[in-house]
Structures are given as C-alpha cells and as structure tokens.
Design a protein around this motif. Structure first.
Motif, PDB file in Angstrom:
ATOM      1  N   ARG A   1       0.827  -1.203   0.000  1.00  0.00           N
ATOM      2  CA  ARG A   1       0.000   0.000   0.000  1.00  0.00           C
ATOM      3  C   ARG A   1       0.865   1.258   0.000  1.00  0.00           C
ATOM      4  NH1 ARG A   1      -5.366   1.104  -1.148  1.00  0.00           N
ATOM      5  NH2 ARG A   1      -5.666   3.279  -0.561  1.00  0.00           N
ATOM      6  N   ALA A   2       1.986   1.229   0.654  1.00  0.00           N
ATOM      7  CA  ALA A   2       2.843   2.407   0.714  1.00  0.00           C
ATOM      8  C   ALA A   2       3.402   2.737  -0.661  1.00  0.00           C
ATOM      9  CB  ALA A   2       3.986   2.164   1.709  1.00  0.00           C
ATOM     10  N   GLU A   3       3.777   1.718  -1.424  1.00  0.00           N
ATOM     11  CA  GLU A   3       4.287   1.963  -2.776  1.00  0.00           C
ATOM     12  C   GLU A   3       3.194   2.551  -3.653  1.00  0.00           C
ATOM     13  OE1 GLU A   3       7.288  -1.251  -4.171  1.00  0.00           O
ATOM     14  OE2 GLU A   3       5.879  -2.295  -2.804  1.00  0.00           O
ATOM     15  N   TYR A   4       1.975   2.069  -3.477  1.00  0.00           N
ATOM     16  CA  TYR A   4       0.861   2.589  -4.273  1.00  0.00           C
ATOM     17  C   TYR A   4       0.628   4.062  -3.959  1.00  0.00           C
ATOM     18  CZ  TYR A   4      -3.960   3.309  -5.808  1.00  0.00           C
ATOM     19  OH  TYR A   4      -5.105   3.804  -6.382  1.00  0.00           O
ATOM     20  N   ASP A   5       0.691   4.394  -2.674  1.00  0.00           N
ATOM     21  CA  ASP A   5       0.412   5.780  -2.298  1.00  0.00           C
ATOM     22  C   ASP A   5       1.518   6.739  -2.752  1.00  0.00           C
ATOM     23  OD1 ASP A   5      -1.954   5.006  -1.123  1.00  0.00           O
ATOM     24  OD2 ASP A   5      -1.076   4.755   0.887  1.00  0.00           O
ATOM     25  N   GLU A   6       2.767   6.288  -2.849  1.00  0.00           N
ATOM     26  CA  GLU A   6       3.868   7.156  -3.234  1.00  0.00           C
ATOM     27  C   GLU A   6       3.785   7.604  -4.693  1.00  0.00           C
ATOM     28  OE1 GLU A   6       7.403   5.048  -2.385  1.00  0.00           O
ATOM     29  OE2 GLU A   6       7.272   5.316  -0.192  1.00  0.00           O
TER      30      GLU A   6
ATOM     31  N   GLN B   1       2.265   9.165  -7.945  1.00  0.00           N
ATOM     32  CA  GLN B   1       1.287  10.209  -8.180  1.00  0.00           C
ATOM     33  C   GLN B   1       0.910  10.272  -9.657  1.00  0.00           C
ATOM     34  OE1 GLN B   1      -0.040  11.918  -5.658  1.00  0.00           O
ATOM     35  NE2 GLN B   1       1.332  10.759  -4.254  1.00  0.00           N
TER      36      GLN B   1
ATOM     37  N   PHE C   1      -4.392  -3.092  -7.401  1.00  0.00           N
ATOM     38  CA  PHE C   1      -3.933  -1.710  -7.659  1.00  0.00           C
ATOM     39  C   PHE C   1      -3.690  -1.603  -9.155  1.00  0.00           C
ATOM     40  CE2 PHE C   1      -1.917  -1.866  -3.204  1.00  0.00           C
ATOM     41  CZ  PHE C   1      -3.089  -1.393  -2.620  1.00  0.00           C
TER      42      PHE C   1
ATOM     43  N   LYS D   1      -4.837   6.057 -11.416  1.00  0.00           N
ATOM     44  CA  LYS D   1      -4.554   4.882 -10.589  1.00  0.00           C
ATOM     45  C   LYS D   1      -5.796   4.575  -9.764  1.00  0.00           C
ATOM     46  CE  LYS D   1      -2.467   7.057  -6.505  1.00  0.00           C
ATOM     47  NZ  LYS D   1      -1.301   7.080  -5.595  1.00  0.00           N
ATOM     48  N   GLN D   2      -6.082   3.267  -9.652  1.00  0.00           N
ATOM     49  CA  GLN D   2      -7.310   2.826  -8.990  1.00  0.00           C
ATOM     50  C   GLN D   2      -6.986   1.668  -8.031  1.00  0.00           C
ATOM     51  OE1 GLN D   2     -10.383   3.984  -9.143  1.00  0.00           O
ATOM     52  NE2 GLN D   2     -10.209   5.460 -10.826  1.00  0.00           N
ATOM     53  N   ALA D   3      -7.717   1.584  -6.925  1.00  0.00           N
ATOM     54  CA  ALA D   3      -7.670   0.460  -5.989  1.00  0.00           C
ATOM     55  C   ALA D   3      -9.075  -0.108  -5.864  1.00  0.00           C
ATOM     56  CB  ALA D   3      -7.134   0.889  -4.633  1.00  0.00           C
TER      57      ALA D   3
END
Length: 540
Positions: free
Chosen positions: A461-466, A468, A521, A533-535
């Motif tokens: 999840r952290a990689e996904y949030d980083e 942009q 993701f 980007k979508q989750a």
C-alpha cells in the motif's frame, strides 16, 4: 450389474451434493446434478461414447457431477471398439471440456490457467481410468482366447489319442481272434470228436467232455474280450451257444465243480455272512480263484486244493492253497508268466491286495483281500485333479508346482483367471496412483512457479500511495513490478472502466483480498504519463 450401478450412482450423488453445497449451488442445480449422475451411470455401458461426451459437458456446468467422469472414462476405455474410434471419442470429449471451461470462465480472464487445470483434470479423471480399463479388457480377452485355444488343443489331442487307442485295440483284437480263436476252435473240434470215440472208457469220455466245455467257455470269453477291445462293448453271444459261467463270486463254485469233474481233489468252504461286492471286486475274486486253480493244475498236479471264501467285517478274503505235488509233472508247463502279476494289479485297482507264496509243509498259497466298498483304490487320495488312464488307474495330476504327471489344466485356468483379475486391479490401482503422482508433481511445479512470480505481481500500500498521477510512465514502471504473470491476467478489466486510449498495469495488493476476491492496484498510462490509478476488489 444394475444393483452395482445404482450403488455407484448413489455414492457419486452424495459426494456431488456435498460439492454443490460448498459451491453454494441452488436446489435446482443439485437436483440436475443428481439426475445427470444417475442417468450417465446407468447408460455408460450401453452408450459409452455418448455418455463420455455428455459427462464432459455436464462436468463443466454442474460441479456436483464432475466425479461421474471416472466411471465414464473406465467404461469408454473398455467398451469402445477400435483404437481410432476410442481416440476420437476421448479427443472430442477433451476438446469439448476445455473449450466449454474457457467459455464459461472467459470473463475471469485466466484462459491459460483454465486450460492447464482442465487438461490435468481430464487426464487424471478420464484418460487414466480409460487406459487402465482398456488394457485390462484386452488382457482379459487375450487370456480367454488362450484358454479357448488350449481347450481346443486338448480336445484335439484327446481325439487323436482316442483314435490311436482304438486302432491299437482293433489290431490286438484281430491278432487274438486269428491266433487264440483258431487254436481254441481246433481244441473244441478235436475234443468233440474224441468224446464220441467208442474206444474210450466212460471215465475218459467224461474227462474229454470237461475239456470240450472248457474250450467252449474259453471261446465265449475270448469273443467278449475281442468285442470290448474292438468296440468298447461286450460282444453278444449266439442264442444257440451255452452261456459262460458267471464271472464273480457266484461263479467260483462252477470252476471248483469243473475241477472236480476233471479228477482234481478240490474243496470249497465259505465262512462268515455273505455280502454283495461291487462288480469290479466281484470279478477280481473270480479271477483270483481261477488263476490260483490254474497254477495248481500246472505246478502241482494231483495235489489236493482248498478254496476258502471268508466274509470278514471290511473285506472278502479269497484263499486258495494246495499241498505238494503228488508226483512228477507231465512235462513242460506252458505259462505266460504274468498271471500273479496281473492278479496283484487287478486287486490294487479295486483297493485290495494279493499274497502268493509257499505254504507250510510244502505246496503253494494264494490269498486275495478285496474290499466291499465302491471306490477304486486311490480315488480319494487323487482328488479332483486326478485323471484315469485306459486301465482305470488313478494318476495324480501335476499341479503348477512342477511335479511329474499330467498337467492339471483346471488349475492352470484358475490361475490365469485369478491372475487376470488381480493383475487388472493392480494395474488400475497403479495407473491411478501414477496419475495422482503426476498431478501432484504438476500442481507442485505450478505452485512453485506461482510463488516465484508473486514478487512480479504484488506491491504494498505504501508503494501505491507514493506514486502520483502525472508522473512519467518510464519512472513509474521502473518502480513497479512487471506484472507479467498469470496471477494478474485479466485483473485490469475487472475494475472501473479503463480510460480511452490508455494501457493499464494491474497488480495485487500485498495481504489484501478474501478467499473469493483479490485486492487490485491498477495504473493506467497514456501519452507517456500516468493518467489514472485505482484500488478495487476483483471477484475471482
């Protein structure tokens, strides 16, 4: 057979209902699965090709009926005639099962995984039982053909041996008729002419009459023996000729009386309660008395003879004894040298025995012990594997252990049939085990491949949030896994609509998702930039 099929169908229905319940199947689908299993199981013997193809279709849409493929494959492998037809049926069923599975699961986007899994399941549940059944059936057919050929060869050998025995008997009968018949006829003619010679005294005439009657009786017996040798039945006697003396215990008195008429001192005594004997023992008693009296005439002329019949509890004893010869013999004694040997053999065949030897004070003694029973000697010991030769002797058949004697073909057939059944079951179990082992190896390899490709399909999840939106595509892809695995196949199409003209990379979320869904993701690129980007959760 019908009861067995119904029992098999019942077991498969119960297992199928459990599978449908786990898969949250409706009541209608459970009922359809049960009906399909029962119908296919009952029709698999009569319509092997149709039920094989139908089972492949039913197994795709009704999970509760997938186990019926095992008996369908077994019946198809055994009952489809012709290698080409069987190969076509199995190939068609396989292609149909794979295509329908891909069509059904097309929306899931995992076509490769579906094809591999369907192929493995068809191999383990249909092809392996079919191959085992076909091999067992062909082996059983081969063994049955070998047994039939063996039986035919035995029948032909028995016919050839019977014809050879018949020809030999006919030859012996012809020789006996030409030699002994001629000599006996001459004796009868000459003694008949001598009997009416006026020069002879009454005593001499009586002795000659005894000789003539003996020659006539011998001619009758020779005719019977010749008839048995030639045709296997006793030859009929002419009506005008005198009947021969009864050749049994009742006839012993007749031969004793004939000996007295010839001037021999013979006494007959009977002890015990007379009991009936079977025909073979009765005839053996007569022959023992006849041969012993003949030996006494030849080797001890003039000596008194005693014939004793003793009826004991379990056997009849026939004893003939004579004293020492009253004077020198008449000259050379004509003898075949086989009389006592033949008596011993005859007594042995009916379960008795014969003793012959010198008596106390000189003379000779012959005693025969004959049972009252009906079974020939050795019949009980020989058992079901014994065979009788031409003389009624019981010979123990050779079993498969290699002992000497005739081959016990019944034991051979039993061993072949048992070996066929055991070998077929063993082969089927071996092939099933091999199929399971192969399936486990393939599944293990697939699991290892999947585990190795997890790193190429998941991010945190952290990689996904980083990351942009708006970043260059090359920079984003360099920070993300390649996603080139079957774990991510089709995941990009299970979420929100993809932006027009964009290409997307879908990855699995580490530690996300339930047993029936995956956390995804998705990153979509257009014109060299990350545009979205979508989750989301994707149903499996």
């Amino acid at each position: 057979m019908l009861a067995g099929d119904l029992a098999l169908a019942g077991v498969l229905v119960l297992i199928g209902l459990g599978v449908e319940d786990i898969d949250n199947g409706s009541a209608a689908r459970m009922l359809a699965s049960a009906v399909a299993v029962v119908v296919l199981t009952l029709l698999r013997r009569r319509l092997p090709v149709s039920t094989l193809v139908a089972g492949s279709v039913v197994g795709v849409y009704l999970p509760g009926a997938f186990l019926v493929a095992i008996p369908l494959g077994w019946s198809a492998g055994r009952r489809i005639v012709g290698v080409g037809r069987a190969l076509g049926a199995f190939t068609g069923a396989f292609a149909l099962a794979v295509v329908l599975s891909v069509v059904k699961e097309w929306s899931q986007g995992r076509a490769v995984l579906i094809v591999v899994f369907s192929a493995l399941m068809f191999l383990a549940m249909v092809v392996m039982p079919g191959l085992a059944s076909r091999y067992w059936s062909q082996r059983h057919t081969l063994l049955r053909a070998l047994q039939e050929r063996n039986a035919q060869l035995l029948r032909e050998r028995a016919m050839v041996a019977g014809q050879a025995r018949l020809r030999e008997r006919q030859r012996i009968a012809q020789d006996m008729h030409d030699s002994l018949g001629h000599q006996l006829a001459l004796i009868s003619v000459h003694t008949g002419a001598l009997e009416v010679d006026p020069v002879l005294t009454d005593r001499q005439r009586e002795a000659v009459g005894v000789l003539r009657q003996a020659s006539v009786a011998a001619m009758h017996e020779l005719r019977e023996v010749v008839g048995i040798l030639r045709d296997g039945v006793e030859a009929p006697l002419p009506v005008e000729e005198a009947q021969p003396a009864a050749r049994g215990v009742a006839g012993i008195a007749g031969i004793v009386e004939s000996a007295r008429s010839a001037g021999t001192d013979v006494r007959l005594t009977t002890a015990g309660q007379p009991r009936p004997l079977v025909a073979a023992c009765d005839h053996a008693a007569y022959r023992i008395a006849q041969e012993a009296l003949t030996n006494a005439y030849k080797h001890a002329p003039g000596a008194p003879i005693t014939v004793e019949l003793r009826y004991e509890d379990d056997s009849l004893v026939v004893e003939i004894a004579n004293g020492p010869a009253a004077g020198p013999g008449a000259g050379e004694v004509v003898s075949g040298g086989q009389g006592l040997t033949g008596l011993r053999e005859r007594a042995r065949l009916v379960g008795g025995m014969v003793y012959a030897g010198t008596a106390e004070g000189g003379g000779f003694r012959v005693a025969g012990v004959l049972p009252y029973g009906t079974e020939p000697a050795g019949a009980e010991e020989a058992g079901p594997g014994a065979v009788a030769d031409d003389f009624g002797q019981q010979v123990q058949a050779r079993t498969l252990s290699g002992n000497a004697g005739p081959v016990d073909w019944d034991a051979v057939d039993r061993k072949l049939l048992n070996g066929s059944r055991v070998g077929g079951v063993t082969l089927g179990c071996g092939i099933a085990v091999a199929a399971v082992v192969v399936l486990l190896i393939v599944i293990g390899a697939a699991v290892a491949l999947l585990v190795g490709s997890v790193s190429d399909a998941t991010i945190g999840r952290a990689e996904y949030d980083e990351i942009q939106v708006g970043e260059p595509e090359s920079a984003v892809r360099s920070r993300l896994p390649s996603g080139d695995t079957i774990l991510t196949d089709g995941l990009d199409r299970k979420g929100p609509p993809i932006p027009r003209g964009a290409s997307c990379l879908a990855l699995l979320a580490e530690g996300g998702g339930d047993w029936d869904s995956d956390s995804v993701f998705r990153f979509c690129f257009k014109d060299g930039k990350l545009v979205e980007k979508q989750a989301y959760e994707a149903k499996q």
